[in-house]
Write an enzyme that holds these catalytic residues in place. Structure first.
Site, short mmCIF file in Angstrom:
data_model
loop_
_atom_site.label_atom_id
_atom_site.label_comp_id
_atom_site.label_asym_id
_atom_site.label_seq_id
_atom_site.Cartn_x
_atom_site.Cartn_y
_atom_site.Cartn_z
N HIS A 183 28.78 40.54 40.03
CA HIS A 183 29.06 41.98 39.92
C HIS A 183 29.23 42.37 38.45
CE1 HIS A 183 31.02 45.89 41.06
NE2 HIS A 183 31.58 45.69 39.87
N GLU A 184 30.05 41.63 37.73
CA GLU A 184 30.25 41.95 36.31
C GLU A 184 28.97 41.73 35.51
OE1 GLU A 184 32.80 43.56 35.38
OE2 GLU A 184 33.83 43.29 37.30
N GLU A 223 29.01 51.50 39.68
CA GLU A 223 29.65 50.46 40.48
C GLU A 223 28.76 50.04 41.64
OE1 GLU A 223 32.33 48.76 39.73
OE2 GLU A 223 32.59 49.95 37.91
#
Length: 576
Positions: A433-434, A471
């Protein structure tokens, strides 16, 4: 380092010249939450003030009354703080192999023991206040050690209803010789016991681009099977090869639960390796060969031409870097390294068999190998992370992690660096995700959208269309990489975010990141034939919302936005 959230589109420009101005964007932690704390009263900070980790309704602290040396006992105190009623709170405590629990006065379950140490847990019914658990521990071995404590709401897995703490110490051999903290940046290979039962079935790897180029072409990572130790004598002008397989034992949130993560034992791919040695007894240390471990199997075969019939000493060093494309560093920016024992008086090919990463570095190697999974299907048409960059001008992905870190979980534009907290690497979804944020930064060529109402943000709640986009894209990168829709947190908790129009508990529309993420992965898999075309488009035109991506840009780049694509969005409650 100060960090501010800019209120306008921010350039990711490097700081140059005297008095240059620098705008910094901090991209908040992955899946900052799933439900808004009642009344907004929860204030427990799970990380240092400079972190973007969300405030929580649950917290935990662990402490020792003194630092025990081998043979000594100490009292471990675990304080659980609650700012809300929690019907089923799961408390988990893990000790390293160097420490053992003694006595049963804690009220915790009988501990289980494995290669990672001892674990125990208890389910608590919490009301606001502090609940204290004490247990006796005994030091049984010297060296670096980490005690971990986790608290989470079993019924509502969420970083805002969870807490993590750890105690790092170096156990000494005599009274008074133990010390606070650990030093694991450089370490020896872990003892070899043979591959354990924690090996997962290897994920199928379908390379869509070349492997990361080695730092040096003097030697390459061979994938030939390891040969028996010292199989043949070598003449003075024949090559001598040192081979083996590099592996890592780690604990994985994927496949685990709040009270016990899955134990894994897996090879580490595309690791930079160096064969060091002393050609003669009186010579200095020289670099004999360099290379990389094999993709998917961790095998290596480093060869050199000796200057004499016998090489006095040789050893292999593994570093947390893959070519120059991704790396994991400690809080001072240094690569982690594991070195093998020294081979003496080498006269022929030698196999080291299975070489295991240093135990204290396990999470660093796990994070490095997780990025390898993203690399092989990253959707780029160049040998860089992003199509926006050309061969020879690539920028890497860098992860910062160290034992006990509270500096996470986020990616910043000024450093172009991912910061992972202590147990974050246990979740491959969190690491990717990061990395998804870092990938978007590369696709957008140093530009970042003006993101609003994103701190805090909740994976299943409405934030803003800009937050839902940035996001949601990062979530989609993780789901695309692992071919799932379940998010795993570092403490072992998880939540399945698959949704359609009938799904309750997930807000509708493109301001909800869960809806954007699942719509994206369905577009890539069902319409676009993968995400390469989409990423190429994003490298040429940049978006501040999912609407811009779908309505304005997809048609201009030949990507379907007709009825088939619209039906996918409609199924995820998004309509344009």
């Amino acid at each position: 380092m100060s960090r501010i959230r800019v209120t306008r589109p921010a350039a990711l420009t490097a700081l140059t010249g005297v008095g240059a101005c620098l705008a910094i964007v901090v991209v908040p932690s992955a899946f900052a939450g799933t439900t808004t704390p009642a009344g907004g009263t929860c204030t427990i900070r799970p990380a240092e003030k400079s972190s973007e980790a969300p405030l929580s309704c649950l917290g935990v602290t662990a402490s020792l009354d003194h630092l025990p040396a081998v043979g000594e006992q100490a009292t471990l105190t675990v304080d659980v703080q609650a700012q809300a009623d929690v019907k089923h709170a799961g408390l988990s405590v893990q000790l390293p192999p160097a420490l053992r629990m003694t006595g049963e006065e804690s009220g915790l379950a009988a501990p289980t023991t494995d290669t990672f140490g001892q674990r125990t847990s208890q389910t608590l019914a919490l009301t606001p206040g502090t609940h204290t658990v004490k247990l006796k521990v005994k030091a049984v071995a010297a060296g670096p050690a980490q005690i971990q404590a986790d608290i989470s709401d079993i019924d509502r897995p969420d970083p805002r209803r969870a807490g993590h703490d750890s105690v790092e110490l170096t156990v000494g051999t005599s009274k008074g010789s133990s010390d606070k903290g650990v030093s694991v940046t450089k370490g020896d290979a872990a003892p070899v016991h043979g591959p354990g039962s924690g090996a997962r079935k290897a994920r199928p790897v379908t390379p869509k681009a070349a492997a990361p180029a080695p730092v040096s072409a003097r030697a390459s990572a061979a994938s030939a099977p390891a040969s028996p130790r010292a199989t043949a004598a070598a003449t003075s002008n024949a090559q001598v090869c040192v081979s083996g397989t590099f592996r890592n034992r780690f604990q994985s949130a994927e496949g685990g639960s709040w009270n016990g993560k899955a134990n894994r034992d897996e090879p580490v791919s595309n690791v930079n390796i160096t064969l060091w040695g002393k050609p003669t007894a009186n010579s200095g240390t020289q670099k004999l060969a360099t290379g990389m471990t094999g993709n998917g199997d961790g095998k290596f075969n480093l060869c050199y031409t000796p200057s004499a019939s016998v090489t006095s000493q040789a050893w292999v060093e593994f570093q947390t870097q893959a070519g120059r494309m991704w790396s994991v560093v400690d809080g001072s920016g240094r690569l982690y390294s594991t070195a093998t024992y020294s081979l003496n008086n080498i006269s022929g090919n030698t196999s080291l068999g299975n070489v295991y990463a240093n135990d204290g570095q396990s999470r660093a190697w796990h994070a490095l190998d997780t990025l390898n999974k993203l690399w092989w299907n990253r959707g780029s048409t160049t040998n860089c992370w992003s199509t926006s960059q050309q061969d020879g001008h690539c920028t890497p992905i860098t992860v910062q992690w160290y034992p006990g870190s509270t500096d996470g979980t986020y990616w910043t534009t000024n450093e172009d660096k991912i910061h992972l907290a202590d147990n974050d690497p246990d979740s491959e979804h969190t690491t990717v995700h990061e990395a998804g944020h870092a990938l978007m930064g590369k696709l957008y060529k140093s530009w970042w959208p003006n993101v609003s109402n994103c701190s805090p943000h909740y994976v299943n709640r409405t934030s803003s269309t800009s937050c839902g986009w940035t996001e949601g894209f990062a979530n989609a990168v993780a789901f695309h990489t692992f071919n799932d829709t379940t998010y795993y947190w570092g403490n072992g908790s998880s939540m399945n975010l698959a949704n359609d129009r009938s799904t309750n508990g997930i807000d509708p529309g493109d301001a909800c990141e869960a809806r954007v993420a699942t719509a994206l992965v369905d577009l890539w898999s069902q319409v676009d034939g993968g995400w390469t075309k989409s990423n190429t488009m994003m490298s040429r035109t940049w978006q501040s919302s999912f609407r811009e991506y779908f309505v304005n840009d997809r048609p201009d780049y030949g990507l379907d936005s007709g009825s088939t694509a619209q039906n996918i969005l409609y199924n995820h409650t998004i309509q344009y």
